[in-house]
Design a protein around this motif. Structure first.
Motif, PDB file in Angstrom:
ATOM      1  N   ASP A 181       0.880  -1.150   0.000  1.00 41.34           N
ATOM      2  CA  ASP A 181       0.000   0.000   0.000  1.00 41.34           C
ATOM      3  C   ASP A 181       0.926   1.209   0.000  1.00 41.34           C
ATOM      4  O   ASP A 181       2.143   1.065   0.104  1.00 41.34           O
ATOM      5  CB  ASP A 181      -0.907   0.016   1.231  1.00 41.34           C
ATOM      6  N   GLU A 196       0.811  -4.013   3.065  1.00 44.14           N
ATOM      7  CA  GLU A 196      -0.627  -4.069   2.817  1.00 44.14           C
ATOM      8  C   GLU A 196      -1.382  -4.139   4.140  1.00 44.14           C
ATOM      9  O   GLU A 196      -0.971  -4.828   5.067  1.00 44.14           O
ATOM     10  CB  GLU A 196      -0.917  -5.304   1.985  1.00 44.14           C
ATOM     11  N   ASP A 254      -3.684   0.321   7.025  1.00 46.03           N
ATOM     12  CA  ASP A 254      -4.778   1.204   7.413  1.00 46.03           C
ATOM     13  C   ASP A 254      -5.736   0.538   8.401  1.00 46.03           C
ATOM     14  O   ASP A 254      -6.649   1.177   8.906  1.00 46.03           O
ATOM     15  CB  ASP A 254      -5.555   1.680   6.187  1.00 46.03           C
ATOM     16  N   ARG A 278      -4.633   1.869  -1.177  1.00 44.66           N
ATOM     17  CA  ARG A 278      -4.531   0.404  -1.168  1.00 44.66           C
ATOM     18  C   ARG A 278      -3.965  -0.066  -2.501  1.00 44.66           C
ATOM     19  O   ARG A 278      -4.320   0.461  -3.555  1.00 44.66           O
ATOM     20  CB  ARG A 278      -5.893  -0.214  -0.926  1.00 44.66           C
TER      21      ARG A 278
END
Length: 115
Positions: free
Chosen positions: A12, A47, A50, A63
């Motif tokens: 990400d 990844e 968040d 993303r």
């Protein structure tokens, strides 16, 4: 992502306006790959960085490391083989620079009956 680096955790990206980014780059204890264009700098994070975090404006969480600019170029190469900037120190730095208190999601353990 440079082919020489393994991104086994997925990728990400966290975008920061350029006016804040140069200062952040010099203050983070470890920095992975950073891409930039004239307006934004993008830090590569694992990844799912968040999850449980609310990234404050004006940062932008992307993303899949899909950045909205085709002109971004690699400006920082990591000192080790990891392309990632650790997300928690990056998050705390973004909060500090923007003047916004960190917002952690509450972890609610499931009861024994739900398991």
């Amino acid at each position: 992502m440079p082919a020489e680096l393994s991104a086994s955790l997925g990728c990400d990206a966290v975008g920061i306006p350029a006016r804040h980014a140069a200062r952040m780059l010099t203050r983070l204890p470890h920095t992975g790959c950073v891409f930039s264009d004239t307006d934004w700098w993008w830090w590569i994070v694992p990844e799912g960085s968040d999850l449980e975090l609310t990234w404050p404006l004006p940062s932008y969480y992307s993303r899949g490391a899909r950045v909205p600019t085709p002109s971004a170029r690699l400006i920082h190469w990591p000192v080790d083989a990891s392309p990632y900037t650790p997300p928690i120190p990056l998050y705390l730095m973004v909060c500090q620079i923007t003047g916004i208190a960190p917002a952690w999601s509450r972890y609610e353990p499931r009861s024994a009956q739900e398991v």
